[in-house]
Design a protein around this motif. Structure first.
Motif, PDB file in Angstrom:
ATOM      1  N   GLN A  14      31.403  31.042  27.858  1.00 32.57           N
ATOM      2  CA  GLN A  14      32.352  32.087  27.472  1.00 32.57           C
ATOM      3  C   GLN A  14      31.698  33.159  26.617  1.00 32.57           C
ATOM      4  N   ARG A  26      32.251  18.883  28.175  1.00 36.92           N
ATOM      5  CA  ARG A  26      33.083  19.906  28.806  1.00 36.92           C
ATOM      6  C   ARG A  26      33.331  21.067  27.844  1.00 36.92           C
ATOM      7  N   ASP A  27      33.683  20.753  26.601  1.00 38.92           N
ATOM      8  CA  ASP A  27      33.936  21.800  25.605  1.00 38.92           C
ATOM      9  C   ASP A  27      32.670  22.607  25.321  1.00 38.92           C
ATOM     10  N   THR A  28      31.532  21.910  25.253  1.00 34.87           N
ATOM     11  CA  THR A  28      30.262  22.582  24.971  1.00 34.87           C
ATOM     12  C   THR A  28      29.903  23.571  26.075  1.00 34.87           C
ATOM     13  N   TYR A  87      26.809  23.504  18.654  1.00 35.37           N
ATOM     14  CA  TYR A  87      27.605  24.642  18.203  1.00 35.37           C
ATOM     15  C   TYR A  87      28.453  24.246  17.000  1.00 35.37           C
ATOM     16  N   GLU A  98      31.993  25.024  28.153  1.00 33.57           N
ATOM     17  CA  GLU A  98      32.940  26.139  28.145  1.00 33.57           C
ATOM     18  C   GLU A  98      32.618  27.122  27.025  1.00 33.57           C
ATOM     19  N   ILE A  99      32.260  26.609  25.850  1.00 34.56           N
ATOM     20  CA  ILE A  99      31.889  27.485  24.732  1.00 34.56           C
ATOM     21  C   ILE A  99      30.679  28.339  25.106  1.00 34.56           C
ATOM     22  N   HIS A 100      29.672  27.691  25.706  1.00 36.80           N
ATOM     23  CA  HIS A 100      28.445  28.411  26.056  1.00 36.80           C
ATOM     24  C   HIS A 100      28.714  29.524  27.063  1.00 36.80           C
ATOM     25  N   TYR A 146      34.054  18.924  34.820  1.00 37.34           N
ATOM     26  CA  TYR A 146      32.752  18.294  34.581  1.00 37.34           C
ATOM     27  C   TYR A 146      32.802  16.828  34.996  1.00 37.34           C
ATOM     28  N   GLU A 164      34.466  14.742  27.271  1.00 37.92           N
ATOM     29  CA  GLU A 164      35.234  15.845  26.691  1.00 37.92           C
ATOM     30  C   GLU A 164      34.352  16.767  25.861  1.00 37.92           C
ATOM     31  N   SER A 165      33.421  16.173  25.104  1.00 41.22           N
ATOM     32  CA  SER A 165      32.532  16.987  24.272  1.00 41.22           C
ATOM     33  C   SER A 165      31.630  17.866  25.126  1.00 41.22           C
TER      34      SER A 165
END
Length: 254
Positions: free
Chosen positions: A222, A214-216, A62, A218-220, A236, A211-212
């Motif tokens: 949402q 987890r963020d990925t 992303y 959450e982005i997906h 995660y 962390e990456s």
């Protein structure tokens, strides 16, 4: 396999006298294996939509302008989270012959250990109606103390008094003395329950840092275009690790 449950019982503190109520608070710990995640959405209908789709392809690049052949994707599986909750509980209660429950303790700005020392000093004196104190402890998540005497015959007269003036430091405080009840679970029935807003994701490969990834995720999840919605919480656990998720009462709107 559903996880083991630890049950925590707390006395219900009220201003009324002679209440015999118990409040049951389940402490639910859910083991989370490596390569999985728990996603809690703000709305239950989003979680159910994600679960119904079963499999999801997550884009790992992303925010990057890449050609189609350079893009990296992983496929993860979505499943409901099932927990066991108590439905019926029976307890056998017995009154301790050597212990008392001390409540209405003052806030003196001292440590719990110092307050326990002062209570033991007072209640160990025979002139105060006490005797040798065998043990003392604060009840979990409360401002109440259990004192256990070394001999029989000390606790009952104190309980009969109900309230007693106790000298602590330079001040006198009126404390409440109540019987101490010990309980054993004689019958406990559990029933399965699905978390309406939480989804279990599995099969997550270790291709990004914790962390990456987890963020990925959450982005997906949402993105409304992916069937997702607002994420309330996400946990995660990378492959090779183990985690424990703690579930509390859900007070969110449906």
């Amino acid at each position: 396999t559903l996880p083991e449950k630890k049950m925590v019982f707390k006395g219900l503190v009220t201003n009324k006298e002679d209440t015999n109520k118990l409040m049951l608070t389940p402490l639910i710990r859910y083991p989370l294996p490596g390569g999985s995640a728990l996603v809690t959405f703000e709305k239950a209908k989003v979680a159910q939509r994600i679960i119904a789709a079963k499999e999801h392809v997550v884009e790992l690049s992303y925010g990057e302008e890449l050609e189609e052949h350079d893009r990296c994707r992983v496929q993860v599986q979505a499943a409901p989270v099932e927990l066991l909750l108590p439905s019926t509980l029976e307890m056998g209660l017995a009154r301790s012959s050597r212990s008392i429950l001390v409540s209405d303790l003052p806030s003196l700005g001292i440590s719990d250990e110092s307050l326990l020392d002062k209570l033991e000093l007072f209640f160990s004196k025979t002139k105060n109606g006490g005797g040798e104190v065998e043990s003392r402890e604060f009840l979990d998540d409360s401002s109440q103390v259990v004192l256990t005497f070394a001999e029989d015959g000390v606790a009952e007269p104190l309980i009969a008094r109900g309230r007693i003036q106790v000298l602590i430091g330079k001040g006198k405080y009126e404390l409440k003395i109540s019987p101490c009840m010990n309980g054993d679970i004689t019958s406990l029935q559990l029933q399965p329950c699905c978390c309406p807003r939480t989804v279990l994701l599995s099969g997550i490969p270790p291709v990004l840092g914790q962390e990456s990834m987890r963020d990925t995720l959450e982005i997906h999840f949402q993105k409304a275009s992916r069937g997702g919605g607002e994420v309330d919480a996400l946990a995660y656990v990378p492959a090779g690790w183990w985690g424990v998720a703690v579930f509390t009462e859900d007070v969110a709107l449906p």
